[in-house]
Design an enzyme around this catalytic site. Structure first.
Site, PDB file in Angstrom:
ATOM      1  N   LEU A  20       1.110  -1.546  -0.063  1.00 17.25           N
ATOM      2  CA  LEU A  20       0.241  -0.091   0.223  1.00 17.25           C
ATOM      3  C   LEU A  20       0.808   1.040   0.662  1.00 17.25           C
ATOM      4  O   LEU A  20      -0.113   2.511  -0.751  1.00 17.25           O
ATOM      5  CB  LEU A  20      -1.353   0.204   1.777  1.00 17.25           C
ATOM      6  CG  LEU A  20      -1.637  -0.973   1.214  1.00 17.25           C
ATOM      7  CD1 LEU A  20      -2.635  -1.601   2.921  1.00 17.25           C
ATOM      8  CD2 LEU A  20      -2.918  -1.189   0.261  1.00 17.25           C
ATOM      9  N   HIS A  22       5.611   2.775   1.596  1.00 16.44           N
ATOM     10  CA  HIS A  22       6.036   2.567   2.113  1.00 16.44           C
ATOM     11  C   HIS A  22       7.212   4.043   2.468  1.00 16.44           C
ATOM     12  O   HIS A  22       7.076   5.052   1.735  1.00 16.44           O
ATOM     13  CB  HIS A  22       7.279   2.068   0.964  1.00 16.44           C
ATOM     14  CG  HIS A  22       7.861   2.446  -0.050  1.00 16.44           C
ATOM     15  ND1 HIS A  22       8.653   3.763   0.004  1.00 16.44           N
ATOM     16  CD2 HIS A  22       7.190   2.510  -1.365  1.00 16.44           C
ATOM     17  CE1 HIS A  22       8.991   3.807  -1.600  1.00 16.44           C
ATOM     18  NE2 HIS A  22       7.878   3.131  -2.456  1.00 16.44           N
ATOM     19  N   PHE A  25      11.689   2.909   6.607  1.00 13.05           N
ATOM     20  CA  PHE A  25      11.845   2.307   7.460  1.00 13.05           C
ATOM     21  C   PHE A  25      10.931   1.683   7.723  1.00 13.05           C
ATOM     22  O   PHE A  25      10.982   1.007   8.456  1.00 13.05           O
ATOM     23  CB  PHE A  25      11.645   2.944   8.997  1.00 13.05           C
ATOM     24  CG  PHE A  25      13.784   3.633   8.977  1.00 13.05           C
ATOM     25  CD1 PHE A  25      14.389   3.753   9.033  1.00 13.05           C
ATOM     26  CD2 PHE A  25      13.064   5.636   9.341  1.00 13.05           C
ATOM     27  CE1 PHE A  25      15.271   4.768   9.297  1.00 13.05           C
ATOM     28  CE2 PHE A  25      13.887   5.934   9.566  1.00 13.05           C
ATOM     29  CZ  PHE A  25      15.083   5.701   9.114  1.00 13.05           C
ATOM     30  N   ALA A  26       9.763   1.491   6.938  1.00 14.48           N
ATOM     31  CA  ALA A  26       9.452   0.770   7.160  1.00 14.48           C
ATOM     32  C   ALA A  26       8.162   0.320   5.515  1.00 14.48           C
ATOM     33  O   ALA A  26       7.955   1.331   4.537  1.00 14.48           O
ATOM     34  CB  ALA A  26       7.518   1.126   7.931  1.00 14.48           C
ATOM     35  N   LYS A  27       7.044  -0.315   5.452  1.00 15.82           N
ATOM     36  CA  LYS A  27       6.614  -1.105   4.296  1.00 15.82           C
ATOM     37  C   LYS A  27       4.651  -1.159   5.015  1.00 15.82           C
ATOM     38  O   LYS A  27       4.636  -1.573   6.085  1.00 15.82           O
ATOM     39  CB  LYS A  27       7.162  -2.118   3.242  1.00 15.82           C
ATOM     40  CG  LYS A  27       8.416  -1.240   2.822  1.00 15.82           C
ATOM     41  CD  LYS A  27       8.733  -2.857   1.449  1.00 15.82           C
ATOM     42  CE  LYS A  27       9.827  -2.392   0.937  1.00 15.82           C
ATOM     43  NZ  LYS A  27      10.843  -3.476   0.470  1.00 15.82           N
ATOM     44  N   VAL A  28       4.283  -0.762   4.118  1.00 19.33           N
ATOM     45  CA  VAL A  28       2.402  -1.175   4.390  1.00 19.33           C
ATOM     46  C   VAL A  28       1.593  -2.318   3.097  1.00 19.33           C
ATOM     47  O   VAL A  28       1.996  -1.953   2.075  1.00 19.33           O
ATOM     48  CB  VAL A  28       1.986   0.124   4.990  1.00 19.33           C
ATOM     49  CG1 VAL A  28       0.117  -0.221   5.313  1.00 19.33           C
ATOM     50  CG2 VAL A  28       2.016   0.731   6.138  1.00 19.33           C
ATOM     51  N   ASP A 136       3.285  15.363  14.298  1.00 21.11           N
ATOM     52  CA  ASP A 136       3.665  15.368  12.896  1.00 21.11           C
ATOM     53  C   ASP A 136       2.540  14.955  11.872  1.00 21.11           C
ATOM     54  O   ASP A 136       2.359  14.374  11.465  1.00 21.11           O
ATOM     55  CB  ASP A 136       4.775  14.054  12.573  1.00 21.11           C
ATOM     56  CG  ASP A 136       5.019  13.619  11.203  1.00 21.11           C
ATOM     57  OD1 ASP A 136       5.465  15.145  10.828  1.00 21.11           O
ATOM     58  OD2 ASP A 136       5.560  13.608  10.832  1.00 21.11           O
ATOM     59  N   LYS A 138      -0.378  16.004   9.418  1.00 16.87           N
ATOM     60  CA  LYS A 138       0.107  16.668   7.937  1.00 16.87           C
ATOM     61  C   LYS A 138      -1.031  15.775   7.251  1.00 16.87           C
ATOM     62  O   LYS A 138      -1.544  14.885   7.729  1.00 16.87           O
ATOM     63  CB  LYS A 138       1.009  16.635   7.413  1.00 16.87           C
ATOM     64  CG  LYS A 138       2.322  15.301   7.480  1.00 16.87           C
ATOM     65  CD  LYS A 138       3.490  15.156   7.298  1.00 16.87           C
ATOM     66  CE  LYS A 138       4.173  14.235   7.205  1.00 16.87           C
ATOM     67  NZ  LYS A 138       5.353  13.364   7.033  1.00 16.87           N
ATOM     68  N   ASN A 141      -0.703  12.290   6.958  1.00 15.63           N
ATOM     69  CA  ASN A 141      -1.009  11.458   8.304  1.00 15.63           C
ATOM     70  C   ASN A 141      -2.831  11.051   8.343  1.00 15.63           C
ATOM     71  O   ASN A 141      -3.002  10.766   9.284  1.00 15.63           O
ATOM     72  CB  ASN A 141      -0.254  11.533   9.278  1.00 15.63           C
ATOM     73  CG  ASN A 141       1.149  11.348   8.979  1.00 15.63           C
ATOM     74  OD1 ASN A 141       1.576  10.839   8.399  1.00 15.63           O
ATOM     75  ND2 ASN A 141       2.437  12.036   9.629  1.00 15.63           N
ATOM     76  N   ASP A 154       0.565   7.047  12.316  1.00 16.82           N
ATOM     77  CA  ASP A 154       1.579   7.776  12.653  1.00 16.82           C
ATOM     78  C   ASP A 154       1.946   8.462  13.267  1.00 16.82           C
ATOM     79  O   ASP A 154       2.317   9.464  13.094  1.00 16.82           O
ATOM     80  CB  ASP A 154       1.944   7.978  11.207  1.00 16.82           C
ATOM     81  CG  ASP A 154       3.551   8.008  10.825  1.00 16.82           C
ATOM     82  OD1 ASP A 154       4.236   7.489  11.924  1.00 16.82           O
ATOM     83  OD2 ASP A 154       4.485   8.591   9.797  1.00 16.82           O
ATOM     84  N   THR A 176       7.550  17.300  10.846  1.00 14.28           N
ATOM     85  CA  THR A 176       8.091  17.905   9.539  1.00 14.28           C
ATOM     86  C   THR A 176       7.853  18.362   8.923  1.00 14.28           C
ATOM     87  O   THR A 176       6.695  19.659   9.307  1.00 14.28           O
ATOM     88  CB  THR A 176       7.051  17.424   7.922  1.00 14.28           C
ATOM     89  OG1 THR A 176       6.900  15.284   8.805  1.00 14.28           O
ATOM     90  CG2 THR A 176       7.288  17.150   6.667  1.00 14.28           C
TER      91      THR A 176
END
Length: 373
Positions: A20, A22, A25-28, A136, A138, A141, A154, A176
């Site tokens: 979905l 990335h 540090f992470a992939k979804v 954070d 935005k 998110n 997030d 951010t």
């Protein structure tokens, strides 16, 4: 990609599907719970990478926060799993994508923007009431489900209230750059500050029209805990709290902007607010003077006054709480609430005793408008 993800199964419980999104540090992934057949969003974080850059505490904090907050406008964390190399977050699957994508297509209608804003405020107010600060926020998110409900996600940069230092500020990583809020008050002097606050109040009044705060089954126990904290603070002489953007939003009704939009009849209320450019000690002295004439017992600190009536009224003894917040060092907002007793008796006391006594210290705008609610 790990072997568990390659074969499409995770812990024998989830079937992983398409990716979905990335980040660094992470992939979804989209995933399916094999037992319930329900869709989830599976966030996969590589342990080695986050340890290498010193972000493991941030990941742990995100897990702690998401376990704490359960709200219809916050993405739900179902469970956390781990292997030797990966951490897996099984989260609520939100089908509508990011708010950012919707905004990119063009300007939102006013009623749609107001709806999203009020849902956001509901979620953030809920977090703040539990000592959690997202830090954070935005459009990337903020997710939207099929029915248009907004979901905050997030919490990796979030902070807890125990991250506050003696200066009253949070000192963890923040936000951010493109979305970090500027200071509310710059180098404009106090007249400029008052004008800015008035303008912000107008915008917030429009955005918050019809807003109803979220409540859950824990609201009474939370209120009780805060009451205990207030008593402890009075005993310790807590300093004046500075007013940030979300405080101003929560107090926006108190700026009495309704005459700009519509005629309203006054109804019975159990709170009032006003602004002053007098020091907190003057406010406290004025309230104390009134209390003595009406035989109230008084507890006070640098930032609050608690009055307790000695005689029982229609609904027990009347209790009144007054809290003082600093917008600038010499521009204060005072919030007065009924803490116990009858609303009618409280309103009579405010209109006949308290408001007249405070009239000479109440701030008035250049147009002659005062600010009590």
């Amino acid at each position: 990609m790990g072997s568990e993800e390659k074969c499409g199964a995770l812990h024998g419980k989830y079937e992983l599907g398409r990716i979905l999104g990335h980040g660094t540090f992470a992939k979804v992934y989209h995933a399916r719970n094999l037992k319930s057949n329900k869709s989830v969003a599976m966030k996969v974080v590589g342990k080695e990478k986050v340890i290498r850059v010193g972000m493991m505490d941030q990941v742990k904090r995100e897990i702690s926060v998401m376990k704490m907050v359960h709200h219809p406008n916050i993405v739900e964390l179902h469970e956390v799993m781990a292997s030797k190399t990966k951490i897996y977050f099984a989260m609520e699957f939100v089908r509508g994508g990011e708010l950012f994508a919707k905004i990119a297509k063009g300007r939102l209608r006013e009623e749609v923007a107001r709806n999203y804003f009020q849902q956001l405020i509901s979620a953030i107010d809920f977090c703040h009431s539990r000592g959690v600060y997202h830090r954070d926020l935005k459009p990337e998110n903020l997710l939207l489900d099929d029915e248009g409900y907004l979901k905050v996600t997030d919490f990796g940069l979030s902070a807890f209230s125990d991250h506050l230092r003696q200066d009253g500020l949070l000192h963890t990583t923040c936000g951010t750059p493109a979305y970090v809020a500027p200071e509310i008050i710059g180098k404009k002097g106090y007249d400029g500050a008052k004008a800015d606050i008035w303008s912000c109040g107008v915008i917030l009044y429009v955005l918050l029209a019809g807003y109803l705060p979220f409540q859950d089954d824990n609201i009474m126990s939370i209120t009780a805990e805060f009451a205990v904290e207030d008593e402890a603070a009075i005993g310790k002489g807590k300093g004046i709290e500075s007013l940030n953007a979300f405080h101003i939003i929560s107090l926006s009704e108190g700026f009495d902007l309704s005459p700009l939009f519509e005629e309203k009849k006054r109804v019975e209320k159990d709170e009032l607010r006003f602004a002053t450019m007098r020091p907190a000690s003057s406010v406290i002295s004025k309230i104390e003077e009134v209390a003595k004439t009406k035989n109230f017992s008084v507890k006070k600190s640098d930032s609050c006054v608690r009055l307790q009536g000695q005689e029982s009224g229609r609904k027990g003894k009347l209790g009144i709480a007054a809290d003082i917040f600093a917008v600038t060092p010499s521009f204060l907002v005072v919030e007065v609430k009924k803490s116990s007793g009858d609303t009618l008796e409280y309103n009579q006391f405010c209109s006949k005793e308290l408001r007249p006594a405070l009239k000479d210290i109440e701030w008035t705008s250049t147009s002659g408008n005062s600010m009590p609610a």
